[in-house]
Scaffold this active site. Structure first.
Site, short mmCIF file in Angstrom:
data_model
loop_
_atom_site.label_atom_id
_atom_site.label_comp_id
_atom_site.label_asym_id
_atom_site.label_seq_id
_atom_site.Cartn_x
_atom_site.Cartn_y
_atom_site.Cartn_z
N ARG A 56 0.84 -1.20 0.00
CA ARG A 56 0.00 0.00 0.00
C ARG A 56 0.87 1.24 0.00
O ARG A 56 1.85 1.31 0.72
CB ARG A 56 -0.92 0.01 1.23
CG ARG A 56 -1.85 -1.20 1.21
CD ARG A 56 -2.88 -1.16 2.30
NE ARG A 56 -3.69 -2.38 2.23
CZ ARG A 56 -4.66 -2.68 3.08
NH1 ARG A 56 -4.96 -1.84 4.07
NH2 ARG A 56 -5.35 -3.79 2.95
N GLU B 156 -6.65 -1.57 15.35
CA GLU B 156 -7.23 -2.46 14.34
C GLU B 156 -6.24 -3.54 13.92
O GLU B 156 -5.08 -3.27 13.60
CB GLU B 156 -7.62 -1.62 13.11
CG GLU B 156 -8.15 -2.48 11.98
CD GLU B 156 -8.40 -1.68 10.70
OE1 GLU B 156 -8.50 -0.44 10.78
OE2 GLU B 156 -8.47 -2.31 9.63
N ARG C 186 0.82 -6.83 12.41
CA ARG C 186 0.21 -6.26 13.61
C ARG C 186 0.04 -7.32 14.70
O ARG C 186 0.11 -7.00 15.90
CB ARG C 186 -1.13 -5.59 13.27
CG ARG C 186 -0.91 -4.31 12.47
CD ARG C 186 -2.17 -3.53 12.24
NE ARG C 186 -1.89 -2.33 11.45
CZ ARG C 186 -2.79 -1.41 11.11
NH1 ARG C 186 -4.05 -1.55 11.50
NH2 ARG C 186 -2.43 -0.36 10.40
#
Length: 427
Positions: free
Chosen positions: A262, A349, A391
RNA sequence: GGAGAGAUGGCCGAGUGGUCGAAGGCGCGCCCCUGCUAAGGGCGUAAGGGCCAAAAGCCCUUCGAGGGUUCGAAUCCCUCUCUCUCCGCCA
């Protein structure tokens, strides 16, 4: 893409729905455009029908040995006329398509109101954040003590927002991905998929990243342009593009472990340190292709599959229902799963699970044959991270850290770590 | 990288300028006959879009994609994509 029939016949309620996102649908402009499109198409169809009939008459006349010169002349006129009316149609059609492709999905009724993430609604919480008898470090400092996280090297090689993992930390990263894949394939009924990391613009249009969000992608420009996938959702969901799936083959459940790329345009200054926001990261992605009637049950199931990863890793998390203003372009309803990060003292998140209903399916022309109607109808697509590997690594490091700089290995991961139970600091 | 062959409906496969959205076969669905572990016969069987309140009906598009030639293109020409075969190279 919205159902164009619904858009035309039920414009007001579509507009009301989109307004919940803060999206203003210009009804007058839409109706004017639609009127022009309709006229152009009717006209082009009419002229084409006449031209076809005329050409057929030429063939018949010649077959009988009759003089066809008047028909040939009429044919030339019609061809010229058709050229004009087709050009007009192409123009207005392109305008209409562009407009249609830029509309976000309709929201499900259960989506809470709200403009931004502060209005998201927590639906459940699992586990209790651990209390430390020392000040917990963030993953960057922990990684440094383990001599396993090297952002300097990554910066020299590639620049900002890249990372190098070394040794046991690299292995732990791999262990997480393996563990997640095994869980979803052996216990949750997903088929493992290996898929391309470079995809066409058409595939990205199907899942909704294009044409609107090109600035978020990395493009590889060569003889033809390909894009690095921002998520495995793109190649995996596109498995059914341009297909008509038999009802008995649904639901389809797929899981893929891939890197994701990204550009993070627009995220300047956000999460600049650490593994949280990278240009390249790994994700285990869950995708389901289901009958429309089943898609909301499937969303609950898929979300629970992602949550199960965190339960097995014994990481505290909460699940929130995204509000109208925070939901992604192609989604009708989304749950975010947020994991507790002691280093930041908050939930972040780690997974996002969405039901896109028929939005992507219409763009991809992914259909199933409904036995009740015998007709092909758009199927429903869902996707969710199960979960983001980078994450998850951050969460393990921060939640399992010890005062001496060592990090315990979650029980679920030990089989993937050669049985060891602890990462030891280098110093 | 070099040489060649292809791409037609769910599948196989015919079709080289004119009522072709497309013969034939397989598969599938319904029906009939027959009657039992088979066989025969009939009918039907693509998708997308438009007109219409809707159904019926009518119309348009689609033979890998895009352009061109022509009154008319599955069929002729150009470009591209993909598949296959052989050679070379290669993880």
């Amino acid at each position: 893409m919205l159902d164009s029939k619904q858009l035309r016949t039920d414009t007001e309620s579509v507009a009301r729905n989109l307004a919940r996102r803060g999206f203003v649908l210009d009804l007058a402009a839409f109706r004017a455009l639609e009127e022009r499109r309709k006229q152009a198409q009717v006209e082009a169809d009419r002229v084409r029908a006449e031209r076809n009939g005329n050409a057929k008459a030429v063939g018949m006349a010649k077959g009988k040995g009759e003089d066809a010169s008047a028909l040939l002349q009429r044919g030339e006129q019609l061809t010229a006329e058709l050229e004009r009316s087709e050009a007009a149609l192409v123009t207005v059609q392109a305008e209409s398509d562009e407009w249609l492709m830029g509309l976000p999905n309709l929201l499900h009724d259960s989506v809470p109101d709200g403009a931004d993430e502060t209005a998201n609604v927590e639906v459940r919480r699992h586990g209790t954040p651990r209390s430390f008898d020392f000040t917990p470090l963030d993953h960057i400092d922990i990684g440094q003590k383990l001599a396993g996280l090297d952002f300097d090297a990554a910066a020299r090689i590639s620049g900002a927002r890249f990372s190098v993992l070394r040794g046991s930390l690299a292995r732990l990263h791999r262990a997480l991905a393996q563990f997640m894949l095994d869980l979803h394939t052996s216990e949750h009924g997903y088929q493992e998929i290996y898929a391309p990391y470079l995809v066409s613009a058409a595939a990205l249009t199907g899942t909704g990243q294009l044409p609107k969000f090109e600035q978020d992608l990395f493009a590889v420009r060569g003889e033809r342009t390909l894009y690095l996938i921002p998520t495995a959702e793109v190649p995996v969901t596109n498995l059914v593009r341009e297909q008509i799936v038999a009802a008995e083959n649904l639901p389809m459940r797929y899981v893929a472990h891939t890197p994701c790329f990204r550009s993070e345009a627009g995220a300047a200054g956000k999460d600049t340190r650490g593994l949280i926001r990278q240009h390249q990261f790994e994700k285990v992605e869950l995708v389901q292709l289901v009958k429309p009637a089943d898609s909301y049950a499937a969303l609950e199931a898929l979300t629970s599959h992602a949550e199960e990863v965190l339960k097995r890793l014994e990481l505290p998390f909460r699940t929130v229902a995204l509000c109208a203003g925070d939901i992604g372009f192609g989604s009708a309803k989304t749950y975010d799963i947020e994991v507790w990060l002691p280093g930041q003292g908050k939930y972040r998140e780690i997974s996002s699970c969405s039901n896109c209903e028929g939005f992507q399916a219409r763009r991809m022309q992914a259909r199933w044959r409904n036995p009740e109607t015998g007709k092909p109808e758009p199927l429903h697509t869902l996707n969710g991270s199960g979960v983001a590997v980078g994450r998850a690594l951050v969460a393990v490091l921060e939640n399992y850290q010890n005062a001496d700089g060592s990090v315990n290995i979650p029980v679920a991961l030990r089989p993937y770590m050669g049985g060891s139970d602890k990462l030891l600091p280098a110093i």
